[in-house]
Structures are given as C-alpha cells and as structure tokens.
Design a protein around this motif. Structure first.
Motif, mmCIF file in Angstrom:
data_model
loop_
_atom_site.group_PDB
_atom_site.id
_atom_site.type_symbol
_atom_site.label_atom_id
_atom_site.label_comp_id
_atom_site.label_asym_id
_atom_site.label_seq_id
_atom_site.Cartn_x
_atom_site.Cartn_y
_atom_site.Cartn_z
ATOM 1 N N TRP A 149 39.523 56.957 34.491
ATOM 2 C CA TRP A 149 40.399 55.833 34.935
ATOM 3 C C TRP A 149 40.074 54.219 35.813
ATOM 4 C CZ3 TRP A 149 45.565 56.204 36.764
ATOM 5 C CH2 TRP A 149 46.600 54.299 36.628
ATOM 6 N N PHE A 150 39.594 55.449 37.238
ATOM 7 C CA PHE A 150 38.435 54.269 38.201
ATOM 8 C C PHE A 150 38.004 54.018 37.146
ATOM 9 C CE2 PHE A 150 41.881 56.813 40.997
ATOM 10 C CZ PHE A 150 42.231 55.444 41.531
ATOM 11 N N ALA A 151 36.861 54.329 36.831
ATOM 12 C CA ALA A 151 35.531 53.351 36.489
ATOM 13 C C ALA A 151 35.789 52.100 35.782
ATOM 14 C CB ALA A 151 34.413 54.683 35.443
ATOM 15 N N GLY A 152 36.642 52.391 35.331
ATOM 16 C CA GLY A 152 37.696 50.895 34.419
ATOM 17 C C GLY A 152 38.037 50.163 35.503
ATOM 18 N N LEU A 153 38.713 50.278 36.250
ATOM 19 C CA LEU A 153 39.573 50.165 37.796
ATOM 20 C C LEU A 153 38.611 49.405 39.008
ATOM 21 C CD1 LEU A 153 42.704 52.538 38.135
ATOM 22 C CD2 LEU A 153 42.881 49.805 36.961
ATOM 23 N N PHE A 154 37.404 50.194 38.624
ATOM 24 C CA PHE A 154 36.421 49.043 39.556
ATOM 25 C C PHE A 154 35.871 48.303 38.976
ATOM 26 C CE2 PHE A 154 36.067 53.687 41.980
ATOM 27 C CZ PHE A 154 36.988 53.226 42.833
ATOM 28 N N TYR A 155 34.966 47.941 37.416
ATOM 29 C CA TYR A 155 34.096 47.364 36.814
ATOM 30 C C TYR A 155 35.007 46.066 36.490
ATOM 31 C CZ TYR A 155 30.920 45.872 33.358
ATOM 32 O OH TYR A 155 29.962 45.133 33.508
ATOM 33 N N LEU A 156 36.300 46.538 36.224
ATOM 34 C CA LEU A 156 36.722 45.299 35.085
ATOM 35 C C LEU A 156 37.269 43.780 36.258
ATOM 36 C CD1 LEU A 156 38.487 44.588 32.705
ATOM 37 C CD2 LEU A 156 40.379 44.822 33.042
ATOM 38 N N PRO A 157 37.710 44.078 37.971
ATOM 39 C CA PRO A 157 37.628 42.342 38.409
ATOM 40 C C PRO A 157 36.513 41.893 39.004
ATOM 41 C CG PRO A 157 39.152 45.280 39.262
ATOM 42 C CD PRO A 157 38.311 45.740 38.620
ATOM 43 N N ARG A 158 35.366 43.083 38.734
ATOM 44 C CA ARG A 158 34.174 42.616 38.853
ATOM 45 C C ARG A 158 33.764 42.438 38.017
ATOM 46 N NH1 ARG A 158 31.012 41.125 42.858
ATOM 47 N NH2 ARG A 158 31.798 43.150 43.757
ATOM 48 N N TYR A 177 48.962 47.969 39.748
ATOM 49 C CA TYR A 177 47.423 47.406 39.129
ATOM 50 C C TYR A 177 47.004 46.618 38.351
ATOM 51 C CZ TYR A 177 42.638 46.557 40.935
ATOM 52 O OH TYR A 177 41.420 46.384 41.209
ATOM 53 N N HIS A 178 46.681 47.838 37.945
ATOM 54 C CA HIS A 178 46.376 48.137 36.102
ATOM 55 C C HIS A 178 46.458 47.219 35.047
ATOM 56 C CE1 HIS A 178 44.936 50.485 32.285
ATOM 57 N NE2 HIS A 178 46.169 50.394 31.640
ATOM 58 N N PHE A 179 48.874 46.970 34.942
ATOM 59 C CA PHE A 179 48.831 46.027 34.261
ATOM 60 C C PHE A 179 48.717 44.603 34.620
ATOM 61 C CE2 PHE A 179 50.828 49.965 32.808
ATOM 62 C CZ PHE A 179 50.512 49.615 31.468
ATOM 63 N N PHE A 180 48.458 44.922 36.520
ATOM 64 C CA PHE A 180 48.185 43.246 36.494
ATOM 65 C C PHE A 180 46.798 42.913 36.240
ATOM 66 C CE2 PHE A 180 46.983 39.957 39.931
ATOM 67 C CZ PHE A 180 48.417 39.058 40.114
ATOM 68 N N CYS A 181 45.626 43.798 36.261
ATOM 69 C CA CYS A 181 44.874 44.195 35.941
ATOM 70 C C CYS A 181 44.842 43.320 33.913
ATOM 71 C CB CYS A 181 43.602 44.542 35.933
ATOM 72 S SG CYS A 181 42.552 45.217 37.336
ATOM 73 N N ARG A 182 45.485 43.886 33.551
ATOM 74 C CA ARG A 182 45.587 43.139 31.380
ATOM 75 C C ARG A 182 46.421 41.317 32.015
ATOM 76 N NH1 ARG A 182 45.235 41.450 27.861
ATOM 77 N NH2 ARG A 182 46.556 41.321 25.992
ATOM 78 N N LYS A 183 47.130 41.767 32.390
ATOM 79 C CA LYS A 183 47.771 40.061 32.966
ATOM 80 C C LYS A 183 46.081 39.081 33.559
ATOM 81 C CE LYS A 183 51.142 37.698 35.950
ATOM 82 N NZ LYS A 183 51.639 36.389 35.108
ATOM 83 N N LEU A 184 45.784 39.381 34.488
ATOM 84 C CA LEU A 184 44.362 38.671 34.596
ATOM 85 C C LEU A 184 43.844 38.306 33.646
ATOM 86 C CD1 LEU A 184 44.156 39.923 38.067
ATOM 87 C CD2 LEU A 184 44.629 37.630 37.334
ATOM 88 N N ILE A 185 43.259 39.592 32.861
ATOM 89 C CA ILE A 185 42.694 39.452 31.471
ATOM 90 C C ILE A 185 42.885 38.215 30.194
ATOM 91 C CG2 ILE A 185 42.095 40.645 28.914
ATOM 92 C CD1 ILE A 185 41.835 42.872 30.917
ATOM 93 N N ALA A 186 44.235 38.632 30.426
ATOM 94 C CA ALA A 186 45.125 37.351 29.649
ATOM 95 C C ALA A 186 45.252 35.506 30.184
ATOM 96 C CB ALA A 186 47.287 37.776 29.414
#
Length: 196
Positions: free
Chosen positions: A33-42, A119-128
């Motif tokens: 999970w953290f691997a994704g949380l670190f890489y997605l914002p990058r 934070y995870h779901f805010f990342c989802r919002k940023l994807i959209a």
C-alpha cells in the motif's frame, strides 16, 4: 465431493493461521500500500509538469500517466489498502480487543490510519481531476503532498514500536522536525534543478 474437500481444507487452513501469520500478511500489504502511496503522487508531479511540453508530446505523455495512475491505484493500492485494513482489524481483535480502551497508543495509531485512508481517497480524487485536465496543484505543491505518506508512515511505525502515547509528545516534536527537513530538502532540490 470436491467442493466439500476444498471447504474443509480452507476451514483447516484458517484454524491453523496464527497471530504471526496474520501479522506477516499485514506487514506485506502495508508495504504494498505504501509503495503505491509513495509512487502515485510522484506520477502526479510528472503528469502536471508535462503541461510544459509541446502539444503532440504533451498529449502522449499525459495519456500514459493517466493509464499508469489508474492501473497503480486500482490494481495495487485498492487491494493492498483493503487487505491491510482487514488484517490489521483482525490483529486488533485477536490481541487488544479485550483491553482496547487501555491502549491509548493504539487509538492514536488508528487515527493516523484513518488519515492515511483519507489521503488514499484524496489521491483518487486527484486522479479523476487530472483525467479531466484539472491541474489545481503545481509540481512543487505535489512534491510536498508526496511527503504526507512519509510523515504518516513515520508516525505509525513509531507508535507501533514504542506503544506509548506519553512519548508521543517527543514524537510529535520529532515528526514536525522531520516534516520541516523534508520540505526544506524538496525546496533545495527544486532550486538546484532550476539552476541547471
């Protein structure tokens, strides 16, 4: 007959799983999970910074980042998050449920986990938003946003290892100092890049 033997095997497997097995599963999915949380914002940083590219290149790059963000989120982060939460809830139930009210460190740790889920779901919002070409944050702001997961990881690990909220006063001070160091490092790297 085959279905019955599969069910019996599954029941036998579940009954032989120990706390240590569940803990190992929990750690594996926390890391995923953290691997994704670190890489997605990058990826968000690079996706946003692709706006400065000329048009045919910009479109191709942004489409590629949209695809990468979607796959990372749906194929890795979502399953890892759910398996982390399920295995973590199982650990809480098996180990601390009877004395849950006495473990204030665990309450604080779970509060940070809630922040991590937000934070995870805010990342989802940023994807959209990025998919719709809405760029509300600059590359620099997204670099700072990228450090939120690091700060939460720092807080969660120290709470789990120390299991003491009294030391949390020093932990908060250390966490704030750590955040300031990270933000300063991001600014230094940015200014170094701009000089090149």
């Amino acid at each position: 007959m085959c279905n019955l033997s599969v069910k019996l095997y599954f029941i036998d497997f579940c009954s032989t799983m120990t706390y240590e097995h569940i803990k190992a599963i929990h750690i594996i999915f926390v890391v995923s999970w953290f691997a994704g949380l670190f890489y997605l914002p990058r990826l968000f940083v690079y996706h946003t910074e692709a706006n400065s590219k000329p048009e045919p290149e910009k479109k191709v790059i942004q489409e590629q980042f949209q695809k990468m963000e979607k796959i990372l989120f749906n194929a890795i982060m979502v399953p890892a998050m759910w398996l982390t939460l399920i295995s973590g809830s199982t650990l809480v139930y098996l180990t601390w449920w009877d004395s849950f009210a006495q473990h204030s460190w665990l309450h604080l740790k779970l509060s940070f986990v809630v922040c991590l889920v937000i934070y995870h779901f805010f990342c989802r919002k940023l994807i959209a938003e990025l998919r719709e070409d809405k760029f509300r944050f600059s590359g620099f702001q997204l670099r700072l946003f990228n450090e939120v997961a690091t700060i939460l990881l720092f807080a969660i690990v120290f709470l789990v290892v120390l299991k003491n909220t009294l030391d949390w006063i020093w932990g908060v001070a250390g966490l704030l100092a750590f955040a300031i160091i990270i933000m300063t490092a991001v600014k230094v790297v940015k200014s170094f890049r701009e000089k090149k």
